[in-house]
Design a protein around this motif. Structure first.
Motif, PDB file in Angstrom:
ATOM      1  N   THR A  30       0.938  -1.006   0.020  1.00 23.99           N
ATOM      2  CA  THR A  30      -0.237  -0.112   0.216  1.00 23.99           C
ATOM      3  C   THR A  30       0.938   1.541  -0.108  1.00 23.99           C
ATOM      4  OG1 THR A  30      -0.236  -0.615   2.463  1.00 23.99           O
ATOM      5  CG2 THR A  30      -2.349  -0.763   0.984  1.00 23.99           C
ATOM      6  N   GLU A  31       2.102   1.242   0.473  1.00 17.71           N
ATOM      7  CA  GLU A  31       3.054   2.605   0.539  1.00 17.71           C
ATOM      8  C   GLU A  31       3.624   2.635  -0.748  1.00 17.71           C
ATOM      9  OE1 GLU A  31       6.656   1.173   2.494  1.00 17.71           O
ATOM     10  OE2 GLU A  31       5.623   0.435   3.924  1.00 17.71           O
ATOM     11  N   TRP A  32       3.534   1.651  -1.674  1.00 19.59           N
ATOM     12  CA  TRP A  32       3.992   2.589  -3.210  1.00 19.59           C
ATOM     13  C   TRP A  32       2.828   2.722  -4.027  1.00 19.59           C
ATOM     14  CZ3 TRP A  32       8.286  -2.352  -3.486  1.00 19.59           C
ATOM     15  CH2 TRP A  32       8.859  -1.592  -2.258  1.00 19.59           C
ATOM     16  N   LEU A  69      -1.677  -9.184  -3.763  1.00 18.76           N
ATOM     17  CA  LEU A  69      -1.925  -7.942  -3.759  1.00 18.76           C
ATOM     18  C   LEU A  69      -3.111  -6.701  -3.427  1.00 18.76           C
ATOM     19  CD1 LEU A  69       0.193  -7.894  -7.053  1.00 18.76           C
ATOM     20  CD2 LEU A  69       1.392  -6.844  -4.638  1.00 18.76           C
ATOM     21  N   PRO A  70      -2.760  -5.717  -2.970  1.00 18.06           N
ATOM     22  CA  PRO A  70      -4.041  -4.333  -2.135  1.00 18.06           C
ATOM     23  C   PRO A  70      -4.786  -4.445  -3.976  1.00 18.06           C
ATOM     24  CG  PRO A  70      -1.673  -3.175  -2.420  1.00 18.06           C
ATOM     25  CD  PRO A  70      -2.073  -4.535  -2.801  1.00 18.06           C
ATOM     26  N   GLU A  71      -5.908  -3.873  -4.433  1.00 20.16           N
ATOM     27  CA  GLU A  71      -6.902  -3.708  -5.272  1.00 20.16           C
ATOM     28  C   GLU A  71      -6.160  -2.956  -6.423  1.00 20.16           C
ATOM     29  OE1 GLU A  71      -8.818  -3.295  -8.005  1.00 20.16           O
ATOM     30  OE2 GLU A  71      -8.728  -1.579  -7.057  1.00 20.16           O
ATOM     31  N   PRO A  72      -5.890  -2.178  -6.273  1.00 18.42           N
ATOM     32  CA  PRO A  72      -4.713  -0.762  -7.608  1.00 18.42           C
ATOM     33  C   PRO A  72      -4.392  -1.794  -7.851  1.00 18.42           C
ATOM     34  CG  PRO A  72      -4.718   0.611  -5.196  1.00 18.42           C
ATOM     35  CD  PRO A  72      -5.437  -0.898  -4.599  1.00 18.42           C
ATOM     36  N   TYR A  73      -3.565  -2.593  -7.780  1.00 16.66           N
ATOM     37  CA  TYR A  73      -1.606  -3.789  -7.845  1.00 16.66           C
ATOM     38  C   TYR A  73      -2.928  -4.376  -9.206  1.00 16.66           C
ATOM     39  CZ  TYR A  73       1.360  -0.914  -5.097  1.00 16.66           C
ATOM     40  OH  TYR A  73       2.553  -0.359  -4.681  1.00 16.66           O
ATOM     41  N   GLN A  74      -4.387  -4.944  -9.147  1.00 11.51           N
ATOM     42  CA  GLN A  74      -4.809  -6.369  -9.564  1.00 11.51           C
ATOM     43  C   GLN A  74      -4.545  -5.898 -10.993  1.00 11.51           C
ATOM     44  OE1 GLN A  74      -5.489  -8.786  -8.417  1.00 11.51           O
ATOM     45  NE2 GLN A  74      -5.538  -7.853  -6.177  1.00 11.51           N
ATOM     46  N   VAL A  75      -4.467  -4.839 -11.789  1.00 10.32           N
ATOM     47  CA  VAL A  75      -4.668  -4.528 -12.943  1.00 10.32           C
ATOM     48  C   VAL A  75      -3.028  -4.534 -13.985  1.00 10.32           C
ATOM     49  CG1 VAL A  75      -5.893  -2.378 -13.415  1.00 10.32           C
ATOM     50  CG2 VAL A  75      -3.741  -2.120 -12.750  1.00 10.32           C
ATOM     51  N   LEU A  76      -1.980  -4.692 -13.032  1.00 14.11           N
ATOM     52  CA  LEU A  76      -0.859  -4.719 -13.342  1.00 14.11           C
ATOM     53  C   LEU A  76      -0.556  -6.816 -14.247  1.00 14.11           C
ATOM     54  CD1 LEU A  76       1.403  -3.096 -11.194  1.00 14.11           C
ATOM     55  CD2 LEU A  76       0.932  -2.397 -13.997  1.00 14.11           C
ATOM     56  N   ILE A  77      -1.445  -7.292 -13.263  1.00 13.57           N
ATOM     57  CA  ILE A  77      -1.590  -9.035 -13.867  1.00 13.57           C
ATOM     58  C   ILE A  77      -2.630  -9.400 -14.464  1.00 13.57           C
ATOM     59  CG2 ILE A  77      -1.417 -11.180 -12.257  1.00 13.57           C
ATOM     60  CD1 ILE A  77      -0.425 -10.738 -10.105  1.00 13.57           C
TER      61      ILE A  77
END
Lengths: 775, 193
Positions: free
Chosen positions: A422-424, A460-468
């Motif tokens: 989350t911190e990134w 991974l938190p929600e905002p990262y999901q698009v990366l996979i």
């Protein structure tokens, strides 16, 4: 727990009480000398045992010194410089029971060799190494008794070393860990040597306090009797140590070193500052242990966790003090966190250029074990290190950035993939060419390669999901020829079914001919078109697992070789088909390319050209920010340079079987590979690449263009260094060959008159029990 | 000449499994004599095995999850050097992975490094075991347990999700018990009504 002087006394007494046991006497000497080079954090304590034993049985010191002198001599002759340093450190700790000037004459003679070497060549590294050893031995002498006694001697020696230590080494720019944008000279990291020289100078001005070094030979006031017994015990002469006129670099390549710390930008000092000699002394002692004990990472981790036991009390803050509480510590109490010091030492090796002594994965494993042994203490220190490295990733050397990524993903895989992502989150807004965003993308991909997409998504938190991407869930990629809109779809399917049923060559030939004639009609490269269909079909047939694809390649390797030999474009198409087919699991693609290189179906030049010209070109440079592209090129280069090194080693071995021709050919190939890499990267780095100009919005100054240029520059630095290091290796190897030749001629002319070096000490196995006593 | 023994135990030696001492246990009246003999024998045995493994480039890898893929194994084990060959351990009957594999490197040193740096760490979130091996031979890729998998998975009493749950023999036994219970309960039910 007993204080250490009592512990040392008990061991010394146990030994002197059993003095009549001759076997024990021999074993004691051997074991002490073995421990000095195997567990060097214990050296001062070993010395204390010997100093105490000297009070009762002074003969033991003579026995010991005789062997010690022989070992130092032998190690100098072999160029085993770390062992030389460690034996001298032990000797320095014994300075209190030595006659005359003790260890100083040895250091002085060593220095004269260093001067000769440095005068002869500005690129010499042995002389630098020798001066480092001298500087690191002095403090251990000064900690033995009254510093006044040796202050003048030390000052004289340091006055001489300054000339060499202060001069930046020619190779230093190459091994600089940072690669800053808009760098100016002043930001260059200080070399270890010049740092050490300055630190010792200020320690001298401070009356050689050396407050971090343990002095287990000092007894409390109430034990005045024991103390005077030690102080007044018999003094011994250090047997003369013969240093050959020409010294050798030894088996380990020597490079200048710089001091780096991942805890350097904090408001509270959690590690010794570079102004303090403690930073160098503690680091040096830890690094020796870390690199020596590579064969048992559990013990390495244990010694790191216990490091506060090996230095003087009050050097560190209490173990596991949270960083936030360091602020509350009142001066003069120490705020140095032992965990930070330990972690810092391991990272200094992970980020050592050109290469640390052991494989990188060893340092990963040490951090993993340390984290398992003391999670509450180590994990937060690692967290702060990760944040520092993440923040500084854009300014780091690219090779080191990728080492960080590799460690990070591997480490997380050992601890349930938990990280405070989350911190990134804010950095997800950055474009993919930003080094921090590129780090996030690459690290997640590496995590998936060690695990699987669904598992990593859960961490991974929600905002990262698009990366996979959803396709990452598929174990086998789709077959593009299943879609009729793709050219040659029908032929592709036909080819796949032929390969599946292992049809005879003639049937496959027929399909290939069909594709080629159609391609000619459509005015496209017939070889490229047929290569693509064939390779993609092989990959599809073998898509179930790596062994399937390797078996499929094995079956078709002759035909693949023919395609590869047909034209440059066809060869490049093989790489393109592999990387394209496995784009969702690049790890598999990289593996396949490696095997195709082994089969010589591909050449290293093809792979590099595909990555830096074709792929990077099609993406207007974006591909330069992708981990898998870097990994592909890096692995290919390592393969080629490894091959050259292998040939050199073989050629240099006494029964050298390799002819000079092979070596010349391999060297030539390597050089032309480096030239190709540097040419391709130089145009990205300067923004003169056709595609850059094509995509440019005007003056060549857009953010994107600058980012691509920066990637080009970072890549370029890595491979220029690689090339320089291989050249340096070849120079050293040639020198070594000459030396051996001269030696052989000397041997032949003076047959029989040659001194045979002493047999190694401690040949008989030492009892594990006696080891346990000291341990 | 014997190699000098280190003051610290090495992780790159063959494991106790490989060095299983002979099962013959001689009896001695004198305990010291027996211990000394045993130790000597064990040491001799160890030396012999180490001699046979001194050029080993293959590792046996154990305690894998049944779901761990070749790609994952490549990813981790390549950190010690290029892999020459990977052979997955398969269930003799179903031909599906059954939790072990052989990894072959090009050099002995890479295999030793793997023992030191990867054995005992996690892959796919399980602690894996590595052991130096004389080399793969056809047939060794199959489990030798009664039901096709590895023997250790027959009688395992803990529930291991990554290795098919309970031991197969035990699971079969439990299943029979449940069956008996169910029949018994049906019977009871009938009587109560």
């Amino acid at each position: 727990m007993r204080p250490w002087h009592e512990e040392c006394q008990a061991i010394a007494n146990l030994f002197t009480d059993n003095w009549d046991d001759e076997l024990l006497r021999g074993n004691f000497v051997d074991l002490v000398l073995q421990l000095a080079v195997e567990q060097p954090l214990k050296t001062p304590f070993l010395a204390a045992v010997v100093l105490i034993a000297n009070g009762d049985k002074p003969e033991i010191v003579d026995l010991l010194l005789l062997k010690l002198a022989g070992l130092v001599e032998k190690k100098i002759a072999e160029g085993e410089w770390r062992d030389v340093k460690l034996y001298l450190k032990f000797a320095a700790c014994l300075q209190g029971c030595l006659n005359g000037d003790g260890v100083f004459p040895v250091l002085e003679e060593l220095f004269s060799r260093a001067v000769d070497l440095q005068t002869a060549s500005s690129e010499d590294t042995i002389g630098t190494e020798i001066v480092k050893i001298i500087l690191l031995t002095i403090p251990y002498i000064m900690a033995t008794g009254s510093p006044e006694e040796w202050a003048q001697k030390a000052a004289d020696l340091m006055e001489k070393t300054e000339i060499i230590a202060g001069e930046p080494h020619a190779l230093q720019a190459l091994i600089e860990p940072y690669h800053r944008e808009n760098a100016d000279e002043s930001q260059q990291t200080q070399s270890l040597m010049s740092l050490l020289q300055t630190q010792l100078q200020s320690e001298a001005n401070n009356g050689w306090a050396l407050s971090c070094l343990p002095r287990p030979w000092e007894f409390p006031l109430k034990d005045v009797e024991q103390q005077s017994k030690i102080n007044n015990a018999e003094k011994h002469a250090l047997p003369s140590i013969n240093i050959p006129q020409t010294v050798v670099a030894g088996p380990k390549p020597l490079f200048p070193e710089v001091y780096i710390s991942v805890y350097s930008q904090q408001d509270v000092e959690s590690v010794p500052p570079v102004t303090s000699v403690a930073s160098s002394l503690i680091r040096d002692a830890l690094l020796d242990s870390i690199n020596i004990i590579h064969y048992n990472r559990n013990v390495t981790a244990r010694q790191l966790i216990d490091l506060d036991c090996y230095f003087s009390p009050r050097t560190f803050a209490p173990r596991a003090t949270p960083f936030d509480r360091l602020r509350d510590i009142e001066p003069p109490k120490s705020t140095w966190k032992p965990e930070d010091v330990a972690v810092d030492a391991v990272f200094s090796q992970l980020f050592l250029l050109p290469n640390p002594e052991q494989k990188l994965v060893y340092y990963h494993s040490v951090l993993t074990e340390a984290c398992k042994l003391a999670p509450a203490a180590i994990a937060p220190s690692l967290g702060r290190a990760i944040r520092f490295l993440y923040r500084n990733a854009p300014q780091m050397d690219l090779e080191l950035s990728y080492r960080f990524m590799d460690w990070f993903s591997h480490h997380l895989s050992n601890f349930g993939f938990t990280w405070k992502w989350t911190e990134w989150v804010d950095d997800l807004e950055l474009n993919n060419l930003h080094p921090r965003k590129a780090f996030i993308i690459g690290a997640i991909d590496k995590e998936i390669r060690l695990s699987f997409a669904r598992r990593i998504r859960d961490t991974l938190p929600e905002p990262y999901q698009v990366l996979i991407a959803p396709e990452k869930d598929q174990d086998s990629p789709p077959f593009k020829f299943a879609n009729n809109d793709v050219p040659f779809a029908e032929e592709g399917r036909e080819m796949a079914s032929l390969l599946k049923r292992k049809a005879p060559d003639a049937e496959i030939d027929a399909v290939i001919e069909k594709i080629q004639s159609q391609a000619i009609d459509r005015e496209i490269d017939a070889l490229v078109a047929s290569t693509d269909v064939f390779v993609t079909s092989v990959l599809f047939v073998g898509s179930k697992s790596l062994s399937h694809v390797l078996a499929a390649i094995e079956r078709s390797k002759d035909r693949l070789a023919d395609f590869g030999a047909a034209s440059d474009a066809a060869r490049t198409q093989i790489v393109d088909a592999v990387m394209g087919f496995w784009s969702i699991h690049p790890g598999v693609a990289i593996c396949i390319i490696e095997k195709l290189l082994n089969y010589s179906i591909l050449t290293p030049l093809t792979v590099v050209n595909w990555a830096l010209t074709v792929r990077a070109g099609k993406t207007y440079g974006s591909a330069l920010a992708l981990e898998e592209v870097y990994e592909l090129v890096f692995n290919t280069v390592v393969k080629v340079t490894g091959r050259v090194r292998q040939v050199v080693v073989k050629a240099n071995s006494p029964d050298g079987m390799t002819d000079d021709e092979t070596l010349a050919q391999e060297t030539k190939n390597m050089r032309s590979l480096f030239v190709a890499i540097e040419d391709a990267l130089a145009s990205w780095a300067t923004g003169s690449k056709d595609e850059t100009i094509e995509a440019s919005t005007g003056d060549g100054n857009s953010v994107r263009e600058k980012q691509v240029q920066r990637w080009g520059q970072r890549w370029l630095r890595v491979f220029k260094r690689r090339s320089a290091i291989e050249e340096a290796f070849l120079v050293e190897a040639a020198k070594e060959k000459e030396r051996r030749k001269a030696l052989a001629e000397e041997l032949a002319s003076a047959s029989g008159d040659v001194a045979i070096p002493d047999a190694p000490a401690g040949e008989e196995a030492n009892g594990g029990d006696s080891a346990a006593v000291v341990a | 000449m014997r190699v000098q023994r280190s003051t610290i135990e090495r992780l790159d030696r063959p494991s106790a499994y490989f060095n299983r001492p002979g099962n013959k246990k001689r009896r001695y009246d004198n305990k010291d004599q027996r211990d000394a003999d045993d130790e000597q024998r064990a040491e001799q045995k160890q030396d012999e095995e180490e001699e046979r493994l001194k050029n080993a480039t293959t590792l046996y890898v154990g305690n894998l999850s049944f779901y761990t893929t070749e790609e994952q194994i490549y990813e981790l084990f390549s950190k010690c050097g290029e892999i020459k060959r990977l052979v997955m351990g398969l269930d003799r009957i179903n031909k599906t992975p059954c939790g072990f594999c052989f990894v072959e490197y090009y050099t002995h040193q890479d295999a030793l490094d793997c023992m030191k740096y990867i054995g005992g760490t996690k892959l796919d979130e399980r602690i894996i075991r590595t052991d130096l091996d004389l080399g793969f031979e056809e047939g060794r890729q199959y489990g030798r347990g009664k039901s096709g998998g590895q023997v250790r998975d027959e009688y395992r009493e803990d529930y291991d999700e990554g290795r098919g749950g309970l031991g197969r023999a035990i699971a079969a036994e439990r299943e029979r018990e449940r069956e008996r219970e169910r029949q018994g309960r049906d019977h009871d039910d009938g009587r109560l009504r």
